[in-house]
Motif scaffolding. Structure first.
Motif, PDB file in Angstrom:
ATOM      1  N   ASN A   1       0.903  -0.835  -0.433  1.00 13.21           N
ATOM      2  CA  ASN A   1      -0.177   0.165  -0.052  1.00 13.21           C
ATOM      3  C   ASN A   1       0.696   0.977   0.130  1.00 13.21           C
ATOM      4  O   ASN A   1       2.091   1.215   0.622  1.00 13.21           O
ATOM      5  N   PHE A   2       0.813   2.459  -0.195  1.00 18.62           N
ATOM      6  CA  PHE A   2       0.862   3.684  -0.557  1.00 18.62           C
ATOM      7  C   PHE A   2      -0.181   4.737   0.562  1.00 18.62           C
ATOM      8  O   PHE A   2      -1.304   4.269  -0.137  1.00 18.62           O
ATOM      9  N   SER A   3       0.466   4.869   1.738  1.00 18.68           N
ATOM     10  CA  SER A   3       0.053   6.630   2.307  1.00 18.68           C
ATOM     11  C   SER A   3      -0.192   7.196   2.206  1.00 18.68           C
ATOM     12  O   SER A   3       1.380   7.645   2.011  1.00 18.68           O
TER      13      SER A   3
ATOM     14  N   VAL B   1      -9.240   4.808   0.134  1.00 16.71           N
ATOM     15  CA  VAL B   1      -8.966   4.396   0.430  1.00 16.71           C
ATOM     16  C   VAL B   1      -9.011   5.694   2.186  1.00 16.71           C
ATOM     17  O   VAL B   1      -8.014   6.131   1.510  1.00 16.71           O
ATOM     18  N   ALA B   2      -9.464   6.052   2.735  1.00 17.08           N
ATOM     19  CA  ALA B   2      -8.851   7.240   3.317  1.00 17.08           C
ATOM     20  C   ALA B   2      -9.222   7.190   5.027  1.00 17.08           C
ATOM     21  O   ALA B   2      -9.799   6.877   5.501  1.00 17.08           O
ATOM     22  N   TYR B   3      -8.865   8.565   5.460  1.00 15.83           N
ATOM     23  CA  TYR B   3      -8.598   8.700   7.015  1.00 15.83           C
ATOM     24  C   TYR B   3      -8.423   9.634   7.242  1.00 15.83           C
ATOM     25  O   TYR B   3      -7.221  10.174   6.934  1.00 15.83           O
ATOM     26  N   GLY B   4      -8.837  10.811   7.770  1.00 18.02           N
ATOM     27  CA  GLY B   4      -9.190  12.155   8.619  1.00 18.02           C
ATOM     28  C   GLY B   4      -8.227  12.145   9.746  1.00 18.02           C
ATOM     29  O   GLY B   4      -8.699  11.436  10.261  1.00 18.02           O
ATOM     30  N   VAL B   5      -6.795  13.105   9.895  1.00 17.24           N
ATOM     31  CA  VAL B   5      -6.431  12.922  11.541  1.00 17.24           C
ATOM     32  C   VAL B   5      -6.802  14.364  11.987  1.00 17.24           C
ATOM     33  O   VAL B   5      -6.320  15.140  11.431  1.00 17.24           O
ATOM     34  N   GLU B   6      -6.927  14.330  13.192  1.00 16.26           N
ATOM     35  CA  GLU B   6      -6.947  15.084  13.594  1.00 16.26           C
ATOM     36  C   GLU B   6      -5.538  15.712  14.595  1.00 16.26           C
ATOM     37  O   GLU B   6      -5.384  14.985  14.482  1.00 16.26           O
ATOM     38  N   ASN B   7      -5.744  16.830  14.806  1.00 17.54           N
ATOM     39  CA  ASN B   7      -4.592  17.386  15.151  1.00 17.54           C
ATOM     40  C   ASN B   7      -3.919  16.961  16.385  1.00 17.54           C
ATOM     41  O   ASN B   7      -2.728  17.025  16.585  1.00 17.54           O
TER      42      ASN B   7
ATOM     43  N   VAL C   1       1.136   8.477   8.531  1.00 16.36           N
ATOM     44  CA  VAL C   1       2.063   7.003   8.950  1.00 16.36           C
ATOM     45  C   VAL C   1       0.080   7.148  10.216  1.00 16.36           C
ATOM     46  O   VAL C   1      -0.151   5.909   9.981  1.00 16.36           O
ATOM     47  N   ALA C   2      -0.264   7.754  10.838  1.00 17.62           N
ATOM     48  CA  ALA C   2      -1.077   7.207  11.389  1.00 17.62           C
ATOM     49  C   ALA C   2      -2.425   7.044  10.567  1.00 17.62           C
ATOM     50  O   ALA C   2      -3.135   5.956  10.848  1.00 17.62           O
ATOM     51  N   ALA C   3      -3.232   7.367   9.145  1.00 11.34           N
ATOM     52  CA  ALA C   3      -3.334   6.547   8.479  1.00 11.34           C
ATOM     53  C   ALA C   3      -3.571   5.296   8.340  1.00 11.34           C
ATOM     54  O   ALA C   3      -3.964   4.412   8.087  1.00 11.34           O
TER      55      ALA C   3
ATOM     56  N   VAL D   1       3.722   1.815   2.616  1.00 15.29           N
ATOM     57  CA  VAL D   1       4.886   2.514   2.516  1.00 15.29           C
ATOM     58  C   VAL D   1       4.249   4.431   2.700  1.00 15.29           C
ATOM     59  O   VAL D   1       3.496   4.238   1.871  1.00 15.29           O
ATOM     60  N   ALA D   2       4.881   4.715   3.477  1.00 12.20           N
ATOM     61  CA  ALA D   2       3.874   6.411   3.960  1.00 12.20           C
ATOM     62  C   ALA D   2       5.016   7.364   3.032  1.00 12.20           C
ATOM     63  O   ALA D   2       6.153   7.568   3.933  1.00 12.20           O
ATOM     64  N   LEU D   3       4.114   7.998   2.430  1.00  9.64           N
ATOM     65  CA  LEU D   3       5.151   9.029   1.785  1.00  9.64           C
ATOM     66  C   LEU D   3       5.742  10.023   2.608  1.00  9.64           C
ATOM     67  O   LEU D   3       4.783  10.904   3.806  1.00  9.64           O
TER      68      LEU D   3
END
Length: 462
Positions: free
Chosen positions: A251-253, A361-367, A393-395, A407-409
């Motif tokens: 995967n790529f995030s 797929v998607a994920y929203g990261v809060e502060n 990375v969180a996603a 792999v997180a960019l």
């Protein structure tokens, strides 16, 4: 290779003309008429290439001999010779399921250098070959501006004007842009947010008479060359994992604001790279997460976050994805974009939403989660993330399943966003190139967020 507009009224143009046009003259975005297909045998051959060799092969598919191969090779080699790591975009392992693709080893410590070092050299080549004037106009949420300026500063035949939202980029991002004192560089600090800057740019490019009279060229990811350059590191990262003996689903995030970086991954997958999941990581400006989960694309309340380069509501590359989602039907795309301009909203059909969910797929990261992820990575792995990478990375941690590797960019060096790092009491040492910025005078002009205010400055500059 021919390039056509997502809105159907521009077509049959070559690569160089597509680069020069930037935004299509009908208001759409340019895409290749056909996406080149890469066979398994070719992937196997490419696996052994250096980054520059791989970039040459990928670009050659889309340029199709329009630039002689020897000239193209020199452009590529010159562009990536400026990077501090011999791998250009190395992959670092954090744990068995998570790797980080470091895209920040270029001159301005941001992933935008990968495309903009090449595009800057490409514009210089075009200017020489065609004896043409290149007036670059771009908007930035922080990183594009510095990378674009670095790519063309001091180059003969080229002038560049960059708009950034006043007070809404990090201090280092601001300094990287505004401490440049070359005569061919103009920085405009715009009252408003990035979406205001981007709107002004797109509307000025949509004024075709003004665009042609003043030789306006695009540096933002509306320029197809930006997207093509970014596909390369998806291939290269995948090959690095394979060469390390890692098998299974990859995967790529991707930390995402303007949809350009993740669209490059989508394009690489359509070319034949066996990507499993494309994970779209957003921050609290999560219009794209909502689209992927609900099929509704509609700007909401704007939030300033610790990841300011992603503080974007209207993603300029989204139209390219709409085009492929709807079977390359330019009429449907035109209807959608006209509706969006009028109503501020796009809603897709249920069957198309199912396709979207297969694509992303998607994920929203809060502060708070963003900062917690920075702290956790630092404590567990001794690895410092910038806040945008932390979103990726969180996603990845949320959406990587058993048997998968993600792999997180990593889109920027953490030194560019020390405001966030300081909040969790982590001290970092700035690279000397960044530390030196704090002692330099700044050069920028504050303007209101109107087309006329920007036009006035452009007329003086050009």
């Amino acid at each position: 290779m021919e390039y056509i507009s997502t809105r159907g009224k521009v077509g049959g143009i070559g690569f160089v003309d597509a680069v020069l046009m930037g935004l299509a003259d009908d208001g759409g975005l340019l895409v290749p008429k056909q996406i080149p297909q890469v066979s398994a045998d070719t992937l196997s051959l490419w696996q052994k290439l250096s980054y520059s060799e791989l970039a040459l092969e990928v670009f050659s598919l889309y340029i199709d001999g329009e630039i002689p191969r020897g000239e193209l090779k020199k452009l590529v080699n010159d562009s990536y010779a400026t990077f501090r790591d011999e791998e250009v975009t190395p992959v670092r392992r954090l744990n068995d399921k998570l790797h980080v693709l470091e895209l920040f080893h270029g001159p301005t410590f941001a992933f935008k250098d990968i495309a903009l070092q090449f595009l800057g050299n490409l514009y210089s080549y075009i200017s020489r070959e065609r004896n043409s004037i290149i007036h670059i106009l771009g908007a930035t949420s922080g990183d594009t501006g510095a990378s674009a300026i670095e790519g063309v500063r001091g180059k003969e035949g080229i002038r560049i004007c960059i708009l950034h939202p006043h007070g809404k980029v990090s201090k280092v991002q601001e300094l990287q842009m505004t401490t440049v004192d070359d005569a061919n560089v103009l920085n405009l600090s715009v009252e408003g947010n990035f979406d205001d800057c981007q709107r002004i740019i797109k509307e000025l490019f949509a004024d075709v008479e003004f665009k042609h009279r003043y030789h306006l060229r695009a540096i933002n990811s509306i320029n197809i060359a930006r997207i093509l350059a970014q596909t390369v590191y998806y291939f290269y990262a995948y090959f690095q994992l394979v060469n390390q003996g890692i098998s299974g689903k990859v995967n790529f995030s991707v930390p995402t604001g303007n949809f350009g970086d993740i669209f490059a991954g989508y394009l690489a997958k359509k070319m034949g790279l066996p990507i499993n999941k494309l994970i779209l990581a957003t921050n609290e400006n999560n219009i794209l997460e909502r689209f992927i989960n609900e099929g509704v694309y509609q700007p909401g309340e704007f939030h300033m976050t610790y990841s300011p380069s992603m503080d974007i509501q209207v993603a300029s590359n989204f139209e390219r994805y709409l085009y492929y989602l709807h079977g390359e039907d330019a009429n449907t795309v035109t209807t959608f974009m006209d509706s969006f301009k009028q109503d501020g909203k796009i809603v897709i059909a249920a069957d198309k939403l199912e396709q979207v969910k297969r694509d992303f797929v998607a994920y929203g990261v809060e502060n708070d989660e963003c900062l917690a992820t920075i702290g956790q990575s630092h404590d567990e792995y001794g690895y410092l993330l910038d806040p945008h990478t932390a979103c990726g990375v969180a996603a990845a941690e949320k959406l990587t399943d058993k048997g998968e590797v993600t792999v997180a960019l990593s889109t920027a060096h953490p030194a560019k966003f020390n405001e966030a790092i300081e909040l969790i009491q982590i001290e970092q040492t700035f690279p000397p190139q960044i530390q030196a910025l704090f002692d330099k005078p700044q050069h920028q002009i504050l303007v209101d967020g109107s087309n006329n205010a920007v036009k006035e400055q452009l007329l003086k500059f050009f």
